[in-house]
Scaffold this motif. Structure first.
Motif, PDB file in Angstrom:
ATOM      1  N   ILE A  34       0.899  -1.072   0.051  1.00 36.73           N
ATOM      2  CA  ILE A  34       0.085   0.137   0.153  1.00 36.73           C
ATOM      3  C   ILE A  34       1.005   1.350   0.005  1.00 36.73           C
ATOM      4  CG2 ILE A  34      -2.143  -1.174   1.107  1.00 36.73           C
ATOM      5  CD1 ILE A  34      -0.987   0.175   3.739  1.00 36.73           C
ATOM      6  N   SER A  35       0.312   2.356  -0.260  1.00 42.17           N
ATOM      7  CA  SER A  35       0.937   3.620  -0.373  1.00 42.17           C
ATOM      8  C   SER A  35       0.273   4.815   0.168  1.00 42.17           C
ATOM      9  CB  SER A  35       1.322   4.094  -1.775  1.00 42.17           C
ATOM     10  OG  SER A  35       0.208   4.162  -2.785  1.00 42.17           O
ATOM     11  N   GLN A  36      -1.114   4.286   0.831  1.00 43.64           N
ATOM     12  CA  GLN A  36      -1.951   5.106   1.318  1.00 43.64           C
ATOM     13  C   GLN A  36      -2.131   4.627   2.872  1.00 43.64           C
ATOM     14  OE1 GLN A  36      -3.446   8.423   0.555  1.00 43.64           O
ATOM     15  NE2 GLN A  36      -4.105   8.508   2.495  1.00 43.64           N
ATOM     16  N   PHE A  37      -1.791   5.491   3.748  1.00 44.27           N
ATOM     17  CA  PHE A  37      -1.773   5.048   5.359  1.00 44.27           C
ATOM     18  C   PHE A  37      -2.881   6.005   5.959  1.00 44.27           C
ATOM     19  CE2 PHE A  37       1.211   1.719   5.418  1.00 44.27           C
ATOM     20  CZ  PHE A  37       2.070   1.989   4.205  1.00 44.27           C
ATOM     21  N   ASP A  41      -1.346   4.657  11.833  1.00 42.53           N
ATOM     22  CA  ASP A  41      -1.148   3.309  11.065  1.00 42.53           C
ATOM     23  C   ASP A  41       0.579   3.260  11.418  1.00 42.53           C
ATOM     24  OD1 ASP A  41      -3.266   3.001   8.481  1.00 42.53           O
ATOM     25  OD2 ASP A  41      -3.561   3.073  10.688  1.00 42.53           O
ATOM     26  N   SER A  42       0.742   1.975  11.421  1.00 45.34           N
ATOM     27  CA  SER A  42       2.385   1.352  11.436  1.00 45.34           C
ATOM     28  C   SER A  42       2.600   1.140   9.947  1.00 45.34           C
ATOM     29  CB  SER A  42       2.619   0.140  12.324  1.00 45.34           C
ATOM     30  OG  SER A  42       2.461   0.692  13.665  1.00 45.34           O
ATOM     31  N   VAL A  43       3.850   1.462   9.688  1.00 38.79           N
ATOM     32  CA  VAL A  43       4.345   1.629   8.015  1.00 38.79           C
ATOM     33  C   VAL A  43       5.552   0.442   8.169  1.00 38.79           C
ATOM     34  CG1 VAL A  43       5.365   2.551   6.202  1.00 38.79           C
ATOM     35  CG2 VAL A  43       3.860   3.928   7.839  1.00 38.79           C
ATOM     36  N   GLY A 131       6.295   9.114  -2.507  1.00 34.63           N
ATOM     37  CA  GLY A 131       6.446   7.826  -2.052  1.00 34.63           C
ATOM     38  C   GLY A 131       5.321   7.269  -1.406  1.00 34.63           C
ATOM     39  N   PHE A 132       4.586   7.943  -0.335  1.00 37.11           N
ATOM     40  CA  PHE A 132       3.354   7.306   0.249  1.00 37.11           C
ATOM     41  C   PHE A 132       2.631   8.461   1.103  1.00 37.11           C
ATOM     42  CE2 PHE A 132       6.396   6.979   3.493  1.00 37.11           C
ATOM     43  CZ  PHE A 132       5.817   7.337   4.719  1.00 37.11           C
ATOM     44  N   ARG A 133       1.404   8.277   1.233  1.00 36.74           N
ATOM     45  CA  ARG A 133       0.842   9.568   2.092  1.00 36.74           C
ATOM     46  C   ARG A 133       0.038   8.985   3.265  1.00 36.74           C
ATOM     47  NH1 ARG A 133      -1.655  14.329   1.527  1.00 36.74           N
ATOM     48  NH2 ARG A 133      -0.539  14.683  -0.541  1.00 36.74           N
ATOM     49  N   VAL A 134       0.082   9.757   4.246  1.00 36.81           N
ATOM     50  CA  VAL A 134      -0.568   9.386   5.563  1.00 36.81           C
ATOM     51  C   VAL A 134      -1.777  10.446   5.694  1.00 36.81           C
ATOM     52  CG1 VAL A 134      -0.282   9.239   8.178  1.00 36.81           C
ATOM     53  CG2 VAL A 134       1.438   8.779   6.503  1.00 36.81           C
TER      54      VAL A 134
END
Length: 337
Positions: A34-37, A41-43, A131-134
């Motif tokens: 996944i790239s959406q947290f 959340d724990s990555v 890279g990813f989004r929170v």
């Protein structure tokens, strides 16, 4: 025939390598890519990073940007994870952020631990894009529905509305953890069962201390993460090498070690020789000198008697000779007359 066999063997050996997936990616706790947290959340990170093979790599979470060689690496997750990567570059699933905060981020692996991105450090999630989004994803641009117009006139197209700018990420600083107060500088501690000694908090291991090993607190506490789990570390000066940083849960308070008694010098008592008692012997009278004296007196007396006799004899002979001569003279004189 030999060439065909060689080519076939080459493809059979190389096929697993071509089929192996390279690159690292983000997952949730169950291993789903996944790239959406969501906030909180724990990555997790896993995959294959050939450039990090055989190194103790550091994993950074940084704000999203376009990365190039020479950029400085700064972590925003309140803890840099250090991961020992085997020589084949396999990165096991590792928690790199315990409580994700809202925003857009990239993930980078620093293989030489110099805090600078190098050309060969290619294990980057979001090198040129996000890279990813929170948190909530940015809203999609609105879909413009063209307004129907009469057929006769030429419809004037309505220009599409500009897309809504992405919201500025709000950085929510998590409250800092209160430092541990179990030990204090100079406190005496001992190892519970086994303690891994590290060069820096959460860093590479330089040795171990076994159960009962004694030491003194020389620094700390410092919080660091190992495999995504945070620990408090203390710098312990052990009696026996190695010295370094150990996790707080591996040591306990100990009493002050008793100093080894200094060896007592052996006192060798010298017995003085008993004084020699000399018994004064009474002088024994030597009777021989007296006897000698008596013998000498006797000999002297005998010598005197002999001498007296000889003297008397000589005198008598002289008198007699004188009488003879005198008589002869007198007789001659008478004859002459």
């Amino acid at each position: 025939m030999k060439n065909t066999l060689f080519i076939t063997l080459f493809f059979l050996l190389a096929l697993p390598a071509f089929g192996q997936e390279t690159g690292v990616y983000l997952t949730d706790a169950n291993g789903n890519k996944i790239s959406q947290f969501n906030v909180g959340d724990s990555v997790y990170l896993e995959g294959i990073c050939p450039s990090a093979g055989g190194t103790a790599a550091r994993i950074y979470i940084a704000f999203d940007k376009t990365w190039k060689a020479g950029d400085e690496l700064r972590d925003v997750s309140a803890g840099i994870e250090v991961l020992q990567v085997p020589s084949n570059g396999t990165v096991a699933r590792t928690k790199i952020w315990n409580y994700a905060l809202e925003g857009a981020y990239d993930t980078l692996i620093d293989t030489n631990n110099d805090l600078i991105l190098q050309d060969y450090e290619s294990c980057i999630i979001g090198k040129t894009d996000m890279g990813f989004r929170v948190g909530s994803p940015p809203p999609p641009p609105p879909v413009v529905t063209p307004t129907p117009t009469p057929v006769a006139p030429i419809p004037t197209p309505t220009p599409p509305s500009p897309p809504m700018p992405a919201p500025t990420p709000t950085i929510i600083s998590s409250p800092p953890s209160q430092p541990s107060q179990i030990f204090s500088l100079g406190a005496h501690v001992e190892v519970k069962n086994l303690a891994n000694v590290r060069q820096v908090p959460g860093g590479s291991q330089i040795g171990q201390q076994t159960k009962g090993a004694l030491g003194t607190i020389a620094g700390g506490p410092v919080q660091a993460s190992i495999a995504g789990i945070k620990y408090w570390f203390w710098n312990v000066d052990f009696i026996d090498a190695p010295d370094g940083w150990v996790a707080e849960n591996t040591i306990q308070a100990a009493s002050k070690p008793k100093p080894e008694p200094e060896p007592t010098p052996e006192v060798v008592e010298k017995s003085e020789p008993e004084p020699e008692i000399k018994v004064a012997e009474a002088p024994v009278e030597d009777k021989k000198p007296a006897e000698k004296e008596l013998a000498q007196i006797s000999e002297t007396t005998q010598g005197l008697g002999l001498n007296s006799f000889l003297g008397s004899l000589i005198i008598g002979v002289a008198i007699l000779f004188g009488l003879v001569i005198g008589s002869s003279i007198i007789a001659r004189a008478i004859r002459k007359n």
